[in-house]
Design an enzyme around this catalytic site. Sequence first.
Site, PDB file in Angstrom:
ATOM      1  CB  CYS A 118      -0.944   0.094   1.335  1.00 39.75           C
ATOM      2  SG  CYS A 118      -1.853  -1.588   1.265  1.00 39.75           S
ATOM      3  CG  HIS A 258      -2.953   2.734   3.825  1.00 47.34           C
ATOM      4  ND1 HIS A 258      -3.765   2.526   2.689  1.00 47.34           N
ATOM      5  CD2 HIS A 258      -2.701   1.426   4.435  1.00 47.34           C
ATOM      6  CE1 HIS A 258      -4.042   1.378   2.449  1.00 47.34           C
ATOM      7  NE2 HIS A 258      -3.464   0.621   3.454  1.00 47.34           N
ATOM      8  CG  ASN A 288      -6.820  -1.213   2.741  1.00 44.69           C
ATOM      9  OD1 ASN A 288      -5.990  -0.716   1.610  1.00 44.69           O
ATOM     10  ND2 ASN A 288      -5.664  -1.809   3.650  1.00 44.69           N
TER      11      ASN A 288
END
Length: 331
Positions: A118, A258, A288
């Site tokens: 990520c 994030h 996510n």
Amino acid sequence: MNFNRCAPVVLLGTGMSVPTRVVTNRDLEEIVDTSDQWIVERTGIRERRIASMGELTSDLAAAAAMQALDAASVSPEELDMIIVGTNSPDRLFPGVGPIVQARIGASKAGACDLQAGCTGCVYALMLASAGIRAGFWKKVLVIGAEVLSRIVDWKDRNTCVLFGDGAGAALLGVGEGEDAVLAAEVHADGSLDDYIELPGGLVAHPATVETVEQGLHFVKMKGNEVFKYVNKVIPPFVRDLCSQAGLDLREIDAWVFHQANHRIIEGVLRRLEIPLDKAVVNLQKYGNTSAASVFLALHEGMAEGKISKGDKVMLVSFGAGMTYGAMIIRI
Ligand code: COA
């Protein structure tokens, strides 16, 4: 190549694209043993966007790219480079970057993918900034794009409730005056490679009937380990990055984390004694989206007025590797 060393970097525009299909927590109650209450309490996620069959990472990436270019009134032919942070490319190769390059008609641009979990968003932004400062490129399109729904095990409640599909983009270019990138740093600890992984289908475990039966082609995650690790490493890391930039933590106008878990965002900000309302949070809508999530939050934060021109914004991400990184950028 005309080297123009130490050219100041600026953010010229942002964009995003998500699939139209919404999958709510209630929808997931039909598939796995979970509940809307558990997902909301443990993560903050209420729904996510899921790509329809045939909709690819490159489709979302190209749409986000065009929006960022339009926002900056820059034509695709002006691009020197395209970097796509992704963990769910259409195919392992060629990368999503070249597909986007051809699709949008960026005839003069180089293009590649960057895979750093990520944290790919921060790694890609840092490489783009470094390339601009060094005089290699004048305009670089940085994209985070994922269709994780194709590599998630829809029978595994530990992971399938968390992720969503989407793409975001940020166009960086040579500016005038001060550099917008005030500080940036990335880290990795490959000894924690089993915290988040997709083990099968490649060199370590070539695809066989057995690897497919064992589900090795799906994302595996030790969620609780990741949770503890992130809560430990991120607060001192971002505190130090602020010091490097000569800033007090309270001088950061907006925090773009994030978008993995609301409890992580809350926990980190609490440790830093920063009010939660300084964070841009949109994980309730998208879940996510891995390398795309910081771009989605940055774009929506700007579009909704939570981030304004001149603001100093902390972008923070973490993910498979384990990797983590952050950038302080003036909008
Ligand atoms: N619905 C209901 N129960 C669930 C569930 C679900 N979707 N997923 C897990 N559970 C259960 C577990 O089986 C466990 O049950 P048990 O106690 O009977 O064994 C219980 O909930 C607690 O599991 P645990 O993993 O300890 O929960 P948690 O509070 O750590 O929350 C995460 C799980 C994944 C939400 C959290 O750890 C997290 O967000 N981690 C970080 C993940 C992350 O950021 N990943 C992205 C990096 S890119």
